[in-house]
Design a protein around this motif. Structure first.
Motif, short mmCIF file in Angstrom:
data_model
loop_
_atom_site.label_atom_id
_atom_site.label_comp_id
_atom_site.label_asym_id
_atom_site.label_seq_id
_atom_site.Cartn_x
_atom_site.Cartn_y
_atom_site.Cartn_z
N PRO A 11 0.82 -1.22 0.00
CA PRO A 11 0.00 0.00 0.00
C PRO A 11 0.85 1.26 0.00
CG PRO A 11 -0.71 -1.56 1.70
CD PRO A 11 0.60 -2.04 1.18
N ALA A 12 0.20 2.37 -0.29
CA ALA A 12 0.88 3.66 -0.33
C ALA A 12 1.05 4.28 1.04
CB ALA A 12 0.12 4.63 -1.24
N GLY A 13 0.42 3.73 2.06
CA GLY A 13 0.53 4.27 3.40
C GLY A 13 0.44 3.18 4.43
N PRO A 14 0.78 3.50 5.69
CA PRO A 14 0.73 2.49 6.76
C PRO A 14 -0.68 1.98 6.98
CG PRO A 14 1.99 4.44 7.43
CD PRO A 14 1.30 4.80 6.15
N GLY A 15 -0.78 0.75 7.45
CA GLY A 15 -2.06 0.12 7.74
C GLY A 15 -1.88 -1.02 8.71
N THR A 18 -3.16 -19.62 8.75
CA THR A 18 -1.82 -19.13 9.02
C THR A 18 -1.90 -17.91 9.90
OG1 THR A 18 -1.93 -17.87 6.99
CG2 THR A 18 -0.88 -20.01 6.87
N PRO A 19 -0.97 -17.80 10.87
CA PRO A 19 -1.06 -16.69 11.79
C PRO A 19 -0.73 -15.34 11.18
CG PRO A 19 0.95 -17.93 12.15
CD PRO A 19 0.14 -18.70 11.14
N PHE A 20 -0.07 -15.32 10.06
CA PHE A 20 0.29 -14.06 9.44
C PHE A 20 0.45 -14.27 7.95
CE2 PHE A 20 2.83 -10.45 8.25
CZ PHE A 20 2.35 -9.45 9.06
N THR A 21 -0.09 -13.37 7.16
CA THR A 21 0.06 -13.45 5.72
C THR A 21 0.77 -12.20 5.26
OG1 THR A 21 -2.13 -12.43 5.47
CG2 THR A 21 -2.00 -14.83 5.35
N THR A 22 1.62 -12.33 4.27
CA THR A 22 2.40 -11.21 3.81
C THR A 22 1.56 -10.30 2.95
OG1 THR A 22 3.11 -12.50 1.89
CG2 THR A 22 4.54 -12.54 3.84
N ARG A 23 1.86 -9.00 3.04
CA ARG A 23 1.17 -8.04 2.21
C ARG A 23 1.68 -8.09 0.78
NH1 ARG A 23 -3.36 -5.48 1.83
NH2 ARG A 23 -3.30 -5.06 4.07
N GLY A 24 2.98 -8.24 0.61
CA GLY A 24 3.56 -8.32 -0.73
C GLY A 24 4.30 -9.63 -0.88
N PRO A 25 3.68 -10.72 -1.27
CA PRO A 25 4.33 -12.02 -1.29
C PRO A 25 5.44 -12.07 -2.32
CG PRO A 25 2.21 -12.14 -2.38
CD PRO A 25 2.30 -10.77 -1.77
N GLU A 26 6.42 -12.93 -2.06
CA GLU A 26 7.50 -13.11 -3.01
C GLU A 26 7.00 -13.93 -4.19
OE1 GLU A 26 10.51 -15.97 -1.78
OE2 GLU A 26 9.33 -16.28 0.03
N PRO A 27 7.69 -13.88 -5.34
CA PRO A 27 7.25 -14.66 -6.49
C PRO A 27 7.27 -16.15 -6.17
CG PRO A 27 8.91 -13.02 -7.10
CD PRO A 27 8.85 -13.06 -5.61
N PRO A 28 6.41 -16.91 -6.83
CA PRO A 28 6.38 -18.35 -6.56
C PRO A 28 7.68 -19.01 -7.00
CG PRO A 28 5.04 -17.81 -8.47
CD PRO A 28 5.43 -16.51 -7.85
N PRO A 29 8.17 -19.97 -6.24
CA PRO A 29 9.41 -20.65 -6.62
C PRO A 29 9.26 -21.39 -7.94
CG PRO A 29 8.84 -21.08 -4.33
CD PRO A 29 7.65 -20.45 -4.96
N THR A 30 10.38 -21.58 -8.58
CA THR A 30 10.39 -22.30 -9.85
C THR A 30 10.63 -23.78 -9.59
OG1 THR A 30 12.73 -21.79 -10.06
CG2 THR A 30 11.19 -20.27 -11.10
N ASP A 31 10.75 -24.54 -10.69
CA ASP A 31 10.97 -25.97 -10.56
C ASP A 31 12.30 -26.23 -9.86
OD1 ASP A 31 10.79 -28.69 -10.86
OD2 ASP A 31 11.71 -28.67 -12.85
N ASP A 32 12.28 -27.09 -8.84
CA ASP A 32 13.47 -27.34 -8.03
C ASP A 32 14.01 -28.75 -8.23
OD1 ASP A 32 13.62 -24.82 -6.52
OD2 ASP A 32 11.66 -25.45 -5.78
N ALA A 33 13.73 -29.38 -9.36
CA ALA A 33 14.21 -30.74 -9.55
C ALA A 33 15.74 -30.78 -9.51
CB ALA A 33 13.71 -31.28 -10.89
N GLU A 34 16.38 -29.82 -10.21
CA GLU A 34 17.83 -29.80 -10.20
C GLU A 34 18.36 -29.33 -8.85
OE1 GLU A 34 19.88 -30.92 -12.36
OE2 GLU A 34 18.39 -31.48 -13.85
N ASP A 35 17.66 -28.37 -8.23
CA ASP A 35 18.14 -27.83 -6.96
C ASP A 35 18.13 -28.88 -5.86
OD1 ASP A 35 18.71 -25.55 -5.03
OD2 ASP A 35 16.80 -26.31 -4.26
N LEU A 36 17.17 -29.80 -5.88
CA LEU A 36 17.04 -30.79 -4.82
C LEU A 36 17.88 -32.04 -5.09
CD1 LEU A 36 13.24 -30.52 -4.01
CD2 LEU A 36 15.17 -29.75 -2.63
#
Length: 634
Positions: A359-363, A464-482
């Motif tokens: 948002p443009a201001g506190p809330g 969930t006890p808290f939800t983010t106001r501006g969520p991060e982008p969804p993760p990509t495929d992690d087949a190689e990462d894992l």
């Protein structure tokens, strides 16, 4: 290239751009001129006959259509509003010393003074022309009398560009250093006052804005068809003058740099080193300190003051600045502001919007946080929120304490429950394809339960006890990462990623996601009582926030490591008397006996990759952390 040579090169390129504009106008008027000649010939009895009549019947309507199309394109170019940088406007009454320094610098350089000063939450400075308006009366800042604070609605003389200054410079640099850094920038107002260069810039900016208007989504079919032609013509003209416009700007920059050589040349070399240092500290502060708070719906309200602390710590650790102590004794540039705290808060909110959204201001779910409250309000809460998410996923997987574990079988949130589950003597995964499809693979068997329990996780996501106001982008495929992790680690990482994605999907959308396209918002709304006002010219489509995301989405491996770190820190705080802390360069940190703990990350990686918890358990025992004791979650 000298001052005159650079200015002459810029003027010659500007004339070429204006010739392209004149040629486009001539092409648009050519059919009308031919039609007028044919009509005049018929009136005088000279151009008569069946052939001339057919030519008149064909060319006259065609000339009218071409004129209408040209008039429409010219109207869109004239009324389209170019994109402008979101900034915080600094009025003269809030920074008289800063305005005085800039005017003195302009007088010494023999160039016009900037019409106004604005701040941007970035390590850069530039001049921005804001005289090209969409329609209607000019905005307030074009009526401001910078010298006296009065208003002159009938003023018609050209307005000098606005000087945009990176806010970290004001807090980190000394007054002399800021003056030296701004000298080449202010020198650019000289070429900007030349009528040919100003006209060429307005033409190019109008074309660029017309292309943006033609490319805007959410328009009707008829509007898209009409604007497609406008966009084609604007792109054609832009391609024709692109090279010449770029050469014009190079000439302007060369002339400005050459003119500024006589002003604080030696000091400017030293100041440029501080520019690089400020950029490094600002980047670390945003990614390591501000980003965790933004993800929780809190925005640090003194980012510019924080960058001073971060750079001070960086210089102390690495000794990057010689004579550092003596330099800090000089007057900082933020002393040129009357109320630097209020301006810092406004710039901090704008940084949160640009780099993360919100948002443009506190809330209620988007509130400021001071540096003294940061460890308790952000670090402690972040760890407990992540630990709670980790145990929700373990609950959904039906994980219970291992047989023979010292932890009581109460289902409570204990660190032993996590360590026992991830301790895996089996072989590591080396083939990500085998992890997903291999017959009899333990991860395949456990991963199949994701689909069976999807409804259950979806229901729990709303709790969930808290939800983010501006969520991060969804993760990509992690087949190689894992690859290279144990099956249990890979499964838990995938579950955490799915849970986090569901939380973000069910989070309450902020105003940036629901604002209509017809009501753009201002760059920032300063806190109550702030002497600054958001620049009315800094408008953007809220749906595109954040404009400059800081980091790519976290991988599943990183998510698992973060959640394990959070759980360990919660156990340390609840069973060993540790406290949350803030490291200016590395962000959230755990303090034990007043000292920062270290060497935790390699032990967590050993657990994730090898299923070996022995190094981590040894580390816990050395610090007196009891993993079998329940921890407090949010």
């Amino acid at each position: 290239m000298g001052v005159e040579a650079g200015a002459q090169a810029a003027r010659s390129r500007a004339l070429v751009v204006l010739r392209i504009r004149s040629r486009a106008l001539a092409v648009a008027l050519l059919p009308a001129a031919v039609a007028v000649i044919l009509l005049a010939g018929a009136a005088t009895g000279r151009l008569v006959g069946p052939g001339w009549d057919v030519a008149r019947w064909i060319l006259t309507p065609a000339a009218v259509l071409v004129l209408l199309a040209a008039a429409g394109i010219a109207l869109v170019v004239a009324r389209a509003r170019p994109a402008m940088s979101p900034t915080i406007r600094i009025r003269e009454e809030t920074a008289p010393d800063l305005y005085r320094m800039v005017r003195d610098l302009a007088d010494r350089l023999d160039v016009p003074a900037p019409s106004a000063i604005a701040l941007t939450p970035d390590c850069d400075s530039w001049l921005e022309d804001r005289t090209h308006r969409a329609h209607g009366p000019p905005p307030a800042e074009e009526h401001d009398d910078i010298a006296g604070g009065g208003r002159h609605p009938q003023r018609r003389h050209p307005v000098a560009p606005v000087l945009v200054i990176g806010s970290p410079f004001l807090w980190w640099m000394r007054v002399g250093e800021l003056r030296a850094v701004l000298a080449p920038v202010v020198a650019g107002t000289g070429p900007s006052a030349h009528p040919d260069i100003a006209a060429a810039r307005r033409f190019v900016r109008g074309l660029d804005a017309a292309v943006a208007v033609a490319s805007a989504p959410h328009r009707g079919q008829m509007s898209r068809a009409v604007l497609a032609g406008v966009g084609w013509a604007a792109r054609l003209l832009l391609r024709s003058c692109r090279v010449h416009a770029a050469e014009m700007e190079r000439g302007v920059a060369a002339a400005a740099a050459e003119r500024a050589q006589a002003v604080d040349y030696g000091l400017r070399i030293v100041a440029q080193e501080q520019v690089g240092l400020a950029y490094a500290g600002w980047d670390r502060l945003l990614t390591r300190v501000a980003l965790p708070a933004w993800r929780m719906g809190r925005w640090p309200s003194r980012l510019d003051a924080g960058v001073v602390a971060a750079l001070t710590e960086l210089s102390r650790r690495d000794r990057l600045a010689e004579g550092f102590a003596s330099r800090l004794g000089e007057r900082p540039a933020c002393d040129l502001l009357e109320e630097p705290g209020a301006i810092d808060e406004a710039a901090s909110l704008l940084a949160a919007r640009l780099f993360h959204g919100g948002p443009a201001g506190p809330g209620p779910d988007w509130s400021p946080v001071g540096w003294t409250e940061y460890p308790e309000e952000v670090v402690d809460r972040k760890w407990r929120v992540d630990a709670a998410r980790l145990h929700r996923v373990l609950d959904a997987m039906g994980v219970r304490p291992a047989p023979g574990s010292p932890a009581p079988n109460t289902g409570g949130p204990t660190l032993s429950r996590v360590l026992d589950h991830l301790t895996d003597p089996g072989d590591r995964l080396t083939d990500p394809g085998e992890r997903l499809t291999g017959p009899g693979n333990r991860l395949t068997d456990q991963g199949a339960r994701l689909t069976d329990q999807a409804d259950h996780l979806t229901d729990r996501a709303g709790e969930t006890p808290f939800t983010t106001r501006g969520p991060e982008p969804p993760p990509t495929d992690d087949a190689e990462d894992l690859s290279g992790t144990t099956p249990r680690s890979a499964t838990l990482a995938a579950r955490l990623r799915a849970e986090l994605s569901r939380e973000q999907a069910t989070a309450t959308p902020g105003p940036s996601a629901t604002a209509p396209s017809t009501a753009p918002s201002t760059a920032a709304s300063p806190p109550a009582g702030s002497p600054t006002t958001a620049d009315p010219a800094a408008l953007w489509d809220d749906r595109s926030l954040p404009l400059f995301p800081l980091q790519p989405p976290r991988t599943a491996r990183e998510l698992l490591a973060d959640h394990l770190t959070a759980m360990i820190c919660c156990a340390a705080m609840d069973t060993a008397g540790a406290t949350p802390g803030l490291d200016w360069l590395d962000g959230p940190t755990l303090l034990h006996n007043g000292e920062r703990t270290a060497d935790l990350a390699p032990k967590i990686l050993t657990l994730i990759e090898d299923g070996d918890a022995t190094p981590l358990r040894t580390w816990l025992a050395e610090l007196g952390i009891r993993p079998e004791k329940p921890v407090r979650l949010v």
